[in-house]
Every structure is written in structure tokens, then in C-alpha cells.
Design a protein around this motif. Sequence first.
Motif, PDB file in Angstrom:
ATOM      1  N   CYS A 274       0.702  -1.372  -0.044  1.00  0.00           N
ATOM      2  CA  CYS A 274      -0.130  -0.172   0.120  1.00  0.00           C
ATOM      3  C   CYS A 274       0.832   1.269   0.037  1.00  0.00           C
ATOM      4  CB  CYS A 274      -1.026   0.021   1.344  1.00  0.00           C
ATOM      5  SG  CYS A 274      -2.054   1.390   0.994  1.00  0.00           S
ATOM      6  N   VAL A 275       0.340   2.349  -0.660  1.00  0.00           N
ATOM      7  CA  VAL A 275       1.058   3.567  -0.762  1.00  0.00           C
ATOM      8  C   VAL A 275       0.030   4.683  -0.385  1.00  0.00           C
ATOM      9  CG1 VAL A 275       1.098   3.929  -3.006  1.00  0.00           C
ATOM     10  CG2 VAL A 275       2.798   4.950  -1.645  1.00  0.00           C
ATOM     11  N   GLU A 276       0.226   5.721   0.153  1.00  0.00           N
ATOM     12  CA  GLU A 276      -0.739   6.648   0.522  1.00  0.00           C
ATOM     13  C   GLU A 276      -0.123   8.161   0.334  1.00  0.00           C
ATOM     14  OE1 GLU A 276      -5.092   7.760   2.295  1.00  0.00           O
ATOM     15  OE2 GLU A 276      -3.779   6.435   0.669  1.00  0.00           O
ATOM     16  N   TYR A 277      -0.579   8.918  -0.267  1.00  0.00           N
ATOM     17  CA  TYR A 277      -0.237  10.319  -0.294  1.00  0.00           C
ATOM     18  C   TYR A 277      -0.559  10.996   1.009  1.00  0.00           C
ATOM     19  CZ  TYR A 277       0.170  15.253  -1.398  1.00  0.00           C
ATOM     20  OH  TYR A 277       0.514  16.780  -1.743  1.00  0.00           O
ATOM     21  N   ILE A 278       0.499  11.982   1.634  1.00  0.00           N
ATOM     22  CA  ILE A 278       0.266  12.569   2.779  1.00  0.00           C
ATOM     23  C   ILE A 278       0.061  14.038   2.802  1.00  0.00           C
ATOM     24  CG2 ILE A 278       1.411  12.872   5.347  1.00  0.00           C
ATOM     25  CD1 ILE A 278       0.615   9.822   4.429  1.00  0.00           C
ATOM     26  N   SER A 279       1.308  14.733   2.083  1.00  0.00           N
ATOM     27  CA  SER A 279       0.909  16.033   2.015  1.00  0.00           C
ATOM     28  C   SER A 279       2.304  16.587   1.188  1.00  0.00           C
ATOM     29  CB  SER A 279       1.071  16.920   3.122  1.00  0.00           C
ATOM     30  OG  SER A 279       2.124  16.639   4.078  1.00  0.00           O
ATOM     31  N   GLY A 280       2.175  17.707   0.650  1.00  0.00           N
ATOM     32  CA  GLY A 280       3.585  18.161  -0.038  1.00  0.00           C
ATOM     33  C   GLY A 280       4.030  17.252  -1.063  1.00  0.00           C
ATOM     34  N   ASP A 281       5.236  16.823  -0.863  1.00  0.00           N
ATOM     35  CA  ASP A 281       5.820  15.698  -1.824  1.00  0.00           C
ATOM     36  C   ASP A 281       6.103  14.361  -0.758  1.00  0.00           C
ATOM     37  OD1 ASP A 281       6.089  17.176  -4.006  1.00  0.00           O
ATOM     38  OD2 ASP A 281       7.810  18.184  -3.357  1.00  0.00           O
ATOM     39  N   THR A 282       5.289  14.187   0.278  1.00  0.00           N
ATOM     40  CA  THR A 282       5.577  13.170   1.114  1.00  0.00           C
ATOM     41  C   THR A 282       4.389  12.199   0.755  1.00  0.00           C
ATOM     42  OG1 THR A 282       6.373  14.585   2.833  1.00  0.00           O
ATOM     43  CG2 THR A 282       5.641  12.618   3.625  1.00  0.00           C
ATOM     44  N   PHE A 283       4.956  11.045   0.730  1.00  0.00           N
ATOM     45  CA  PHE A 283       4.069   9.320   0.693  1.00  0.00           C
ATOM     46  C   PHE A 283       4.517   8.594   1.714  1.00  0.00           C
ATOM     47  CE2 PHE A 283       3.863  11.513  -3.427  1.00  0.00           C
ATOM     48  CZ  PHE A 283       2.725  11.246  -4.080  1.00  0.00           C
ATOM     49  N   LEU A 284       3.548   7.710   2.269  1.00  0.00           N
ATOM     50  CA  LEU A 284       3.962   6.707   3.111  1.00  0.00           C
ATOM     51  C   LEU A 284       3.559   5.362   2.449  1.00  0.00           C
ATOM     52  CD1 LEU A 284       4.411   5.657   6.040  1.00  0.00           C
ATOM     53  CD2 LEU A 284       1.800   5.786   6.340  1.00  0.00           C
ATOM     54  N   SER A 285       4.394   4.327   2.600  1.00  0.00           N
ATOM     55  CA  SER A 285       3.900   3.152   1.862  1.00  0.00           C
ATOM     56  C   SER A 285       4.337   2.035   3.064  1.00  0.00           C
ATOM     57  CB  SER A 285       4.932   2.707   0.827  1.00  0.00           C
ATOM     58  OG  SER A 285       6.415   2.546   1.219  1.00  0.00           O
ATOM     59  N   THR A 286       3.637   0.998   3.013  1.00  0.00           N
ATOM     60  CA  THR A 286       3.897  -0.052   3.972  1.00  0.00           C
ATOM     61  C   THR A 286       3.692  -1.557   3.385  1.00  0.00           C
ATOM     62  OG1 THR A 286       3.256  -0.762   6.161  1.00  0.00           O
ATOM     63  CG2 THR A 286       1.449  -0.268   4.575  1.00  0.00           C
ATOM     64  N   GLY A 287       4.349  -2.433   3.955  1.00  0.00           N
ATOM     65  CA  GLY A 287       4.035  -3.906   3.689  1.00  0.00           C
ATOM     66  C   GLY A 287       4.850  -5.033   4.863  1.00  0.00           C
ATOM     67  N   THR A 288       4.576  -6.081   4.500  1.00  0.00           N
ATOM     68  CA  THR A 288       5.201  -7.150   5.252  1.00  0.00           C
ATOM     69  C   THR A 288       6.665  -6.651   6.005  1.00  0.00           C
ATOM     70  OG1 THR A 288       5.837  -8.325   3.665  1.00  0.00           O
ATOM     71  CG2 THR A 288       3.658  -8.705   4.708  1.00  0.00           C
ATOM     72  N   PRO A 289       7.402  -6.122   5.175  1.00  0.00           N
ATOM     73  CA  PRO A 289       8.688  -5.962   5.781  1.00  0.00           C
ATOM     74  C   PRO A 289       9.046  -4.710   6.491  1.00  0.00           C
ATOM     75  CG  PRO A 289       8.807  -5.576   3.470  1.00  0.00           C
ATOM     76  CD  PRO A 289       7.446  -6.051   3.825  1.00  0.00           C
ATOM     77  N   GLY A 290       7.969  -3.857   6.449  1.00  0.00           N
ATOM     78  CA  GLY A 290       7.790  -2.658   7.099  1.00  0.00           C
ATOM     79  C   GLY A 290       7.341  -1.483   6.329  1.00  0.00           C
ATOM     80  N   SER A 291       7.501  -0.228   7.067  1.00  0.00           N
ATOM     81  CA  SER A 291       6.899   0.969   6.316  1.00  0.00           C
ATOM     82  C   SER A 291       8.038   2.005   5.944  1.00  0.00           C
ATOM     83  CB  SER A 291       6.005   1.658   7.391  1.00  0.00           C
ATOM     84  OG  SER A 291       4.828   0.916   7.606  1.00  0.00           O
ATOM     85  N   ASN A 292       7.862   2.627   4.817  1.00  0.00           N
ATOM     86  CA  ASN A 292       8.784   3.690   4.201  1.00  0.00           C
ATOM     87  C   ASN A 292       8.189   4.832   3.712  1.00  0.00           C
ATOM     88  OD1 ASN A 292      11.337   1.633   3.332  1.00  0.00           O
ATOM     89  ND2 ASN A 292       9.107   0.468   3.302  1.00  0.00           N
ATOM     90  N   ILE A 293       8.915   5.870   3.896  1.00  0.00           N
ATOM     91  CA  ILE A 293       8.379   7.268   3.680  1.00  0.00           C
ATOM     92  C   ILE A 293       9.295   7.847   2.698  1.00  0.00           C
ATOM     93  CG2 ILE A 293       9.721   8.561   5.491  1.00  0.00           C
ATOM     94  CD1 ILE A 293       6.527   9.958   6.040  1.00  0.00           C
ATOM     95  N   THR A 294       8.702   8.800   1.739  1.00  0.00           N
ATOM     96  CA  THR A 294       9.522   9.641   0.994  1.00  0.00           C
ATOM     97  C   THR A 294       9.179  11.051   1.052  1.00  0.00           C
ATOM     98  OG1 THR A 294      10.122  10.122  -1.422  1.00  0.00           O
ATOM     99  CG2 THR A 294       7.797   9.233  -1.042  1.00  0.00           C
ATOM    100  N   ASN A 295       9.992  12.018   1.211  1.00  0.00           N
ATOM    101  CA  ASN A 295       9.806  13.451   1.285  1.00  0.00           C
ATOM    102  C   ASN A 295      10.117  14.208  -0.038  1.00  0.00           C
ATOM    103  OD1 ASN A 295      10.649  12.614   4.574  1.00  0.00           O
ATOM    104  ND2 ASN A 295       8.702  13.684   4.133  1.00  0.00           N
ATOM    105  N   ASP A 296      10.252  13.560  -1.081  1.00  0.00           N
ATOM    106  CA  ASP A 296      10.798  14.074  -2.111  1.00  0.00           C
ATOM    107  C   ASP A 296       9.986  13.493  -3.321  1.00  0.00           C
ATOM    108  OD1 ASP A 296      12.020  11.682  -2.883  1.00  0.00           O
ATOM    109  OD2 ASP A 296      13.934  12.295  -2.422  1.00  0.00           O
TER     110      ASP A 296
END
Length: 335
Positions: A274-296
Amino acid sequence: MKQKTLFIALLIFFSTGLKAQNIYNLQQGRATSIRGLSVVNNNVAWVSGSKGTIAITTDGGTNWAWQQIKGYEQSEFRDIEAFSDKEAVIISSGSPAYILKTVDGGITWSVKFKKTDVAYFLDATDFIDKKHGFVLGDPIDGKFLLLETIDGGNTWHSAINPPAALKDEGAFAASGTCLRVNGLITIVTGGSYSRLLISPVKNNSWVDKPLPLTNGAASRGAFSIAYGRHQTVITGGDYTKDKQTDSVAYIVPQQKSKFKNNTPVIGPAGFQSCVEYISGDTFLSTGTPGSNITNDGGKTWRKIDGVSYNVCRKAKKGNLVLLAGDGGKIGILKF
């Protein structure tokens, strides 16, 4: 010297900002795998999962009212769309395939769609507004199943001109986000092929674009899509090899309906359902090995949590961000 000082100050500022993005556990220890999550606002959210389980919070996730819907104890409620603390629509994958609706906060549920034919497998639902929504299902006779409602989920009909499916191509009922609807209906696929399918909401006319995501097997492909301010981010991979870091996220800039694939410089740490848009250029993604974030905007990703989740969603109105997964696990993203 001043430039060096400024650079160090900016580095500290951005590093501090990144460290402030953490996930905290709110609930766990229930015998259900949650894949459906709908966050209405900063107070109200619903989850749905296996064994006919749903839950609702009205205080931002601190407390949850759990329910196993009577008569549906074997149902897999893979996605949910909620409109308030009273009204929600849930879909059940597997056979029978159900669409249920409540208007009294889950006290009672009414059947709005039912198919006992094993060909029907519902993957995801999304709504443009409270009245107009879609449900995506696996292909039947060479076409993806696409159901449409214009009365808030009370009645459903087959959408005109659903997209054609390639041989052994399908969609993943992993987080309810392989389908997204705003001005366009957008679907991401996997299996033998990994594609982006796009159509206007009115007068369905499909354009497809191959995605350079790992594919060629039933466990591989694109699992989730999220619209951002300047980008569309797609995540996926191979859930049977969830530590693989290659081919798990791609950025598709929105430029007058022309989509160009770009690979991240640093991708997420493994399979992301799963991936979800948060705000600005930030997205959150998640899955069985954990969660990741991008700010760009998806160019670089950073792992922020090693706990397994299936889905992450942000409030439709507000900034509450929740995650959910197996064992009745629910988490919250804090900045």
C-alpha cells in the motif's frame, strides 16, 4: 564559512524532520487480518478484515469498537469505504462475493450485492463522493469486473466498457488501493503483466501503460497507487519474496494525462502492499517488511518502521494517518 554553517543547519533541520516521522502501535492481538481501512476525519475511522470482522473508532484511534458480523464469520472483508461514524460500505472477497452497507454505525448490515459464482472475486472499492463509487474485481471472460453505484452503494450495476485483461493478469485485494478514483478511474495490475489502466469516470475509454515492476507470476506486480500533488506513486513487488528491494516503487508524473515511468534512486525496503499520499511531496508506503516514507515525491525512500502492516490511509478530511495489518494490528503515524 557562512555557506558551510547554513548547510549544516539545513542538514540538521531536515534530519530532525525525518526522525520525527514515527509509527506507534494502537491495537493488536485480535484474530483477524485487516486489509480494509477508511479514515473519515481526525476522529472517525473504520477497519475491516478476515473472519467477518470490522471495527470503528470515534476518538482518533485510541479506542475501537470491534464486531464480528453475524452470519459473515467466514467472510474476508478486504476493503471498506466509510462516510461517517454511521455509514459505511464493505466488500467481501472470495465466494460468496458480498457488498454490505450500514447506516447505523454497524449495528445492522444490509446486503447490496451478492454473487455465489466463484468467478466473482472483489478486490477494492473507491468513491468519488458519497454517492458515486466503484468496485473492482478480478477478470471474468477477459474483462475486469467493474461495478458502479450512483446512490451511495444501495444498488450496483456493471460499468459500461470495463477494461480488458491480458492472460493471467489480475488485481490484488491486498489493501483496497489497486483502484483509485478522482477525475479518472485508475487501476494497477499484476500477475503475468503489470499495467496502469486509466479511464475518464464518464464515457469509459481505457488507456493502458506497461509498468516496469516485477511481474510474470501470480505473486508479483503493482499492488497500490496513490495520487500526489505532482506525482502518482505505485508500489508493489513480490509478496513471496518480500525482502527484495528491486522493482517495488515507481513514480509516474501527471503531465496532461501523459505518464512517464521513473524509478526511485533509493526505493522502499522490500515489498509494499500500500502507498498513501500524505502532503506536499510526502508519501507513506507499507508492507510485510515494514513501512517507508519519501519526502521528495518518490525519488528517495527511508524505512521508518520494521513492523508488518497491510494498509495505510490518511483522513479524507484532516491529517490522521493510520495503518493496519494482521493480528488486529493498528498503528498511527506521528510527525
